[in-house]
Write an enzyme that holds these catalytic residues in place. Sequence first.
Site, PDB file in Angstrom:
ATOM      1  N   GLU A  39      16.162  41.174  87.366  1.00  0.00           N
ATOM      2  CA  GLU A  39      16.235  40.758  85.966  1.00  0.00           C
ATOM      3  C   GLU A  39      17.200  39.578  85.837  1.00  0.00           C
ATOM      4  O   GLU A  39      18.416  39.790  85.708  1.00  0.00           O
ATOM      5  CB  GLU A  39      16.751  41.904  85.103  1.00  0.00           C
ATOM      6  N   GLY A  90      12.310  45.779  77.960  1.00  0.00           N
ATOM      7  CA  GLY A  90      13.299  46.122  76.937  1.00  0.00           C
ATOM      8  C   GLY A  90      12.666  46.118  75.562  1.00  0.00           C
ATOM      9  O   GLY A  90      11.976  47.066  75.170  1.00  0.00           O
ATOM     10  N   ASN A 116      12.884  50.478  78.543  1.00  0.00           N
ATOM     11  CA  ASN A 116      14.314  50.711  78.306  1.00  0.00           C
ATOM     12  C   ASN A 116      14.595  50.558  76.811  1.00  0.00           C
ATOM     13  O   ASN A 116      14.602  49.442  76.291  1.00  0.00           O
ATOM     14  CB  ASN A 116      15.123  49.682  79.128  1.00  0.00           C
ATOM     15  N   TRP A 117      14.825  51.687  76.142  1.00  0.00           N
ATOM     16  CA  TRP A 117      15.021  51.649  74.692  1.00  0.00           C
ATOM     17  C   TRP A 117      16.442  51.208  74.311  1.00  0.00           C
ATOM     18  O   TRP A 117      16.737  51.021  73.147  1.00  0.00           O
ATOM     19  CB  TRP A 117      14.722  53.024  74.080  1.00  0.00           C
ATOM     20  N   LYS A 118      17.309  51.117  75.284  1.00  0.00           N
ATOM     21  CA  LYS A 118      18.712  50.720  75.051  1.00  0.00           C
ATOM     22  C   LYS A 118      19.339  51.592  73.944  1.00  0.00           C
ATOM     23  O   LYS A 118      18.922  52.726  73.767  1.00  0.00           O
ATOM     24  CB  LYS A 118      18.793  49.229  74.715  1.00  0.00           C
ATOM     25  N   HIS A 130      22.540  47.726  84.918  1.00  0.00           N
ATOM     26  CA  HIS A 130      21.895  46.794  83.985  1.00  0.00           C
ATOM     27  C   HIS A 130      22.901  45.699  83.625  1.00  0.00           C
ATOM     28  O   HIS A 130      24.096  45.954  83.517  1.00  0.00           O
ATOM     29  CB  HIS A 130      21.439  47.555  82.735  1.00  0.00           C
ATOM     30  N   SER A 180      12.188  39.779  79.107  1.00  0.00           N
ATOM     31  CA  SER A 180      11.280  39.396  78.010  1.00  0.00           C
ATOM     32  C   SER A 180       9.815  39.611  78.355  1.00  0.00           C
ATOM     33  O   SER A 180       8.951  38.814  77.948  1.00  0.00           O
ATOM     34  CB  SER A 180      11.505  37.933  77.608  1.00  0.00           C
TER      35      SER A 180
HETATM   36  C1  PEP Z   1      16.101  44.706  79.826  1.00  0.00           C
HETATM   37  O1  PEP Z   1      17.003  44.832  79.046  1.00  0.00           O
HETATM   38  O2  PEP Z   1      16.092  45.297  80.913  1.00  0.00           O
HETATM   39  C2  PEP Z   1      15.028  43.806  79.455  1.00  0.00           C
HETATM   40  C3  PEP Z   1      14.223  43.378  80.384  1.00  0.00           C
HETATM   41  O3  PEP Z   1      14.965  43.475  78.139  1.00  0.00           O
HETATM   42  P1  PEP Z   1      13.882  42.533  77.429  1.00  0.00           P
HETATM   43  O4  PEP Z   1      12.539  42.974  77.912  1.00  0.00           O
HETATM   44  O5  PEP Z   1      14.081  42.769  75.980  1.00  0.00           O
HETATM   45  O6  PEP Z   1      14.190  41.149  77.856  1.00  0.00           O
END
Ligand code: PEP
Length: 263
Positions: free
Chosen positions: A167, A236, A10-12, A95, A215
């Site tokens: 998540e 992410g 997920n590049w956001k 999300h 993370s």
């Molecule tokens: C996310 O935003 O779905 C996510 C899991 O982010 P990160 O891996 O940066 O915690």
Amino acid sequence: MDRKILIVGNWKMNLNVSQASILVHRLDQKIKIHKGVEMVLAPSTLCLQPVSMEIDRRKFRLSAQDAYYKDEGAYTGEVSFTMLRDMVSYCIIGHSERRLYFNETLETVRDKVSAAVRNEITPIVCIGETKTERTAGETKTVIHDQLITAFANLTSNEIENIVIAYEPVWAISTFGGEIAKPNDVQEIINFIRDQIKHLFGPIVAQRVRVLYGGSVSDQTVGTYLNLSGCDGALVGAASLNCYKFTGIIDVASKVHQTRLKIS
Ligand code: PEP
């Protein structure tokens, strides 16, 4: 268990069109075709079209990060699932950033899940509790409410093709990035499958894919993928780094090979 491991990046709201193109090019150079790993990239809506022209479809599939639940009409600024249907295989829905920053309600998530299914796009439905909710002992109630509402308008057949991403909000890098204990994640994955079994039957509970997100890095992904009933990861921050994402894919591929040997 020999089904593919699903890894979603997920590049956001990061990377403009040329930066996205550079990352796709680098990923393409470093990542080979993995039979046991389904690799999905979720760029911004703006970058979906150019990225769709650049990816090697034998390696990568595409996901949107969000879309609007109406198919068309006077909804200034929005993009519908109908518009995305030929371009993406998946769409991330619900999300925690959308729930918290854009006030997405349980009902909005439900309507988006239905719209995705109506348009033959597989929803990746994100669910998870905040730190406050966990501390208050409300994790399972929150997960239950998120699940039951998200799937309220779907049939059992439709639900078995859906992807659920657990998540915990406190584990997402931008919300604190605590590393979730594998036992805690296992407990919630079991709970999710139990809820699906209770509501929609054992076959759906076994077929639905459940991912972990929070993370995830090349250091931690193996532990989560080795949990029972974990089908992959939603990544992410690490998905924006070619080396880190490639490392995650390599670990996933090894876990899949081990699963094949065991089964
Ligand atoms: C996310 O935003 O779905 C996510 C899991 O982010 P990160 O891996 O940066 O915690």
